[in-house]
Design a protein around this motif. Structure first.
Motif, PDB file in Angstrom:
ATOM      1  N   HIS A  33       0.461  49.309  38.502  1.00  0.00           N
ATOM      2  CA  HIS A  33       1.303  49.853  39.278  1.00  0.00           C
ATOM      3  C   HIS A  33       1.917  51.087  38.848  1.00  0.00           C
ATOM      4  N   GLU A  57      17.534  56.372  53.390  1.00  0.00           N
ATOM      5  CA  GLU A  57      17.716  55.582  54.482  1.00  0.00           C
ATOM      6  C   GLU A  57      18.917  55.029  54.583  1.00  0.00           C
ATOM      7  N   PHE A 118       7.966  60.475  50.565  1.00  0.00           N
ATOM      8  CA  PHE A 118       7.229  59.315  51.618  1.00  0.00           C
ATOM      9  C   PHE A 118       5.938  59.253  51.475  1.00  0.00           C
ATOM     10  N   GLU A 122       3.848  56.045  50.021  1.00  0.00           N
ATOM     11  CA  GLU A 122       2.722  55.294  50.675  1.00  0.00           C
ATOM     12  C   GLU A 122       1.135  55.449  49.969  1.00  0.00           C
ATOM     13  N   THR A 125       1.268  52.706  47.316  1.00  0.00           N
ATOM     14  CA  THR A 125       1.113  51.539  47.687  1.00  0.00           C
ATOM     15  C   THR A 125      -0.428  51.381  48.137  1.00  0.00           C
ATOM     16  N   LYS A 145       6.961  37.965  48.953  1.00  0.00           N
ATOM     17  CA  LYS A 145       8.356  38.157  49.491  1.00  0.00           C
ATOM     18  C   LYS A 145       9.078  36.751  49.479  1.00  0.00           C
ATOM     19  N   GLU A 148      10.949  36.548  46.119  1.00  0.00           N
ATOM     20  CA  GLU A 148      11.816  37.123  45.919  1.00  0.00           C
ATOM     21  C   GLU A 148      13.378  36.452  45.508  1.00  0.00           C
TER      22      GLU A 148
ATOM     23  N   TYR B  16       8.532  54.394  56.134  1.00  0.00           N
ATOM     24  CA  TYR B  16       8.545  53.938  54.988  1.00  0.00           C
ATOM     25  C   TYR B  16       9.509  52.906  54.954  1.00  0.00           C
ATOM     26  N   LEU B  18      11.058  51.098  51.853  1.00  0.00           N
ATOM     27  CA  LEU B  18      11.236  50.371  50.307  1.00  0.00           C
ATOM     28  C   LEU B  18      10.772  49.098  50.117  1.00  0.00           C
ATOM     29  N   ASP B  19      11.385  48.248  51.001  1.00  0.00           N
ATOM     30  CA  ASP B  19      11.816  46.921  50.955  1.00  0.00           C
ATOM     31  C   ASP B  19      10.318  46.138  51.083  1.00  0.00           C
ATOM     32  N   ASP B  20       9.445  47.004  51.821  1.00  0.00           N
ATOM     33  CA  ASP B  20       7.883  46.454  51.894  1.00  0.00           C
ATOM     34  C   ASP B  20       6.960  46.881  50.891  1.00  0.00           C
ATOM     35  N   GLN B  21       7.249  47.804  50.063  1.00  0.00           N
ATOM     36  CA  GLN B  21       6.335  48.364  49.066  1.00  0.00           C
ATOM     37  C   GLN B  21       5.869  47.265  48.002  1.00  0.00           C
ATOM     38  N   ILE B  22       4.691  47.384  47.641  1.00  0.00           N
ATOM     39  CA  ILE B  22       4.203  46.356  46.649  1.00  0.00           C
ATOM     40  C   ILE B  22       4.944  46.731  45.374  1.00  0.00           C
ATOM     41  N   GLY B  23       5.296  47.665  45.105  1.00  0.00           N
ATOM     42  CA  GLY B  23       5.859  48.122  43.566  1.00  0.00           C
ATOM     43  C   GLY B  23       7.366  47.533  43.402  1.00  0.00           C
ATOM     44  N   PHE B  24       8.070  47.623  44.694  1.00  0.00           N
ATOM     45  CA  PHE B  24       9.275  47.319  44.612  1.00  0.00           C
ATOM     46  C   PHE B  24       9.349  45.776  44.949  1.00  0.00           C
ATOM     47  N   ILE B  25       8.712  45.379  45.550  1.00  0.00           N
ATOM     48  CA  ILE B  25       8.597  43.652  45.418  1.00  0.00           C
ATOM     49  C   ILE B  25       8.082  43.039  44.288  1.00  0.00           C
TER      50      ILE B  25
END
Lengths: 148, 148
Positions: A33, A57, A118, A122, A125, A145, A148, B16, B18-25
Motif C-alpha cells: 500500500h 472533514e 480525494f 480513492e 484504495t 475493522k 481495530e 471520501y 478516511l476511516d474507511d480507506q484500506i491504508g488507514f485501517i
DNA sequence: GGACAATTATTTGCATACAAATGAATTTGG
DNA sequence: CCAAATTCATTTGTATGCAAATAATTGTCC
C-alpha cells in the motif's frame, strides 16, 4: 566460531510459519500500500495525507486531538504538522480558550491540496484492493475493522 | 491571519471517508498488533522476531536474502541484524563462495530465543485475531494474502 | 480555594522504513 | 575474454512510530 551447516530441528516440532502470521502479513500488505500511495502522491506520505483529509472533514482541531483522529501519537503528529506547516498546507494558532492547546487548520493551499487529493486517494484504495472482488473488498474491510 | 471557523464544504461532495480507506485501517490494525506484540515480547520488535524465526527455519542466509525473506530492504535488515548480533542472538561470517556476501546465522542463544518465542508468537497471533471466529480468521488471512 | 490529578505539547532516544548513492564483487552477453 | 549490467552490502538522509520524561495549564474534588 565458524558457521555450521544447519541441522534440521527435529526436536522442536515447529508448526509456526512466519509467513502465515497476521502481523507479518499485515506488514507486507502495508508495504505494498505504501508503494502504491507513494506513486500516486509523490509529495505526501500517507500519514500526511490522512492529516490533511481529516482536517478537511473536521475543521480546525487541537494538535493532540487531530493526532487521535488520525491515529498518530502526540510525538508523531507534531512532526507531521510541523512538516505540513513548513510547506504551507496547514497553520497553527494558540487556542484562546485553553492555553495548553495549539489549534491546527488547513490553509487555502491545504484545502486545495486536499480537494485535489480525494480522487487520487480513492484510486490508491482501488488499486490496493484490485485483486479482490467488490464483495471481498467489503468483507476485508469489515474483518479488519473488527480488529481495530 | 487568524484561523476562521470552518465552513461546510458544500461545493465539494466528499464521499471520501478516511476511516474507511484500506491504508488507514491497515495502519490502525498494525498499531494494535504492535502493542500486543510488544507486551508479549518486551525485548524484541516484530521485525527482529521475524528475522530470528526465519533464520531458524531457513538456516544461515546471506544478509540481503534474509531481508527479502522477512520483507526488509537492505538498509533495514542491516540494522536489525546489527542489533541482533550486538545482543548475541546472531553471528555473521563472510561467504567463502562470494566475497560480496555476509552470511547471517543464529547463535546457540539465538536458537534458544527462537524456540522460546514460537509459542509466544502464536499467542500474539491468537490475541490479535481474538475478535474473529476461526472461519473469519482464515478468511481474513486469505484475503490479505491476495494483496501481498 | 487549593492540593492533586489529568491533559497538552514538547523533547529525547531508539527502531523501523525507504530512497538514493557508493564501492566491491560477480554475472552476463557478445 | 571483457565490457556492461547486476548483485551485495553499506551509508546518508528523511519520515514515521512509540516510550518516557518534562513543563505548563486546566480540571477535579474535598
Amino acid at each position: 566460531m565458524a558457521i555450521q551447516p544447519r541441522q534440521k530441528p527435529e526436536t522442536v516440532s515447529t508448526q509456526y510459519a512466519l509467513d502465515d502470521q497476521i502481523g507479518f502479513i499485515l506488514r507486507k500488505v502495508s508495504q505494498r500500500h505504501t508503494a502504491i500511495f507513494a506513486a500516486a502522491f509523490p509529495d505526501l506520505t500517507a500519514p500526511q495525507w490522512a492529516t490533511l483529509a481529516k482536517l478537511y472533514e473536521s475543521g480546525p482541531t487541537s494538535q493532540n486531538q487531530l493526532g487521535r483522529l488520525v491515529a498518530l501519537d502526540a510525538a508523531t503528529i507534531k512532526g507531521v504538522v510541523d512538516r505540513l506547516g513548513a510547506r504551507g498546507l496547514t497553520m497553527t494558532a494558540p487556542d484562546p480558550a485553553d492555553a495548553r492547546r495549539v489549534v491546527v487548520a488547513l490553509t487555502e493551499a491545504g484545502r486545495k491540496e486536499a480537494e485535489r487529493g480525494f480522487p487520487v486517494a480513492e484510486a490508491v484504495t482501488v488499486e490496493t484492493l484490485a485483486a479482490l472482488s467488490v464483495e471481498e473488498r467489503a468483507q476485508l474491510v469489515q474483518l479488519l475493522k473488527a480488529l481495530e
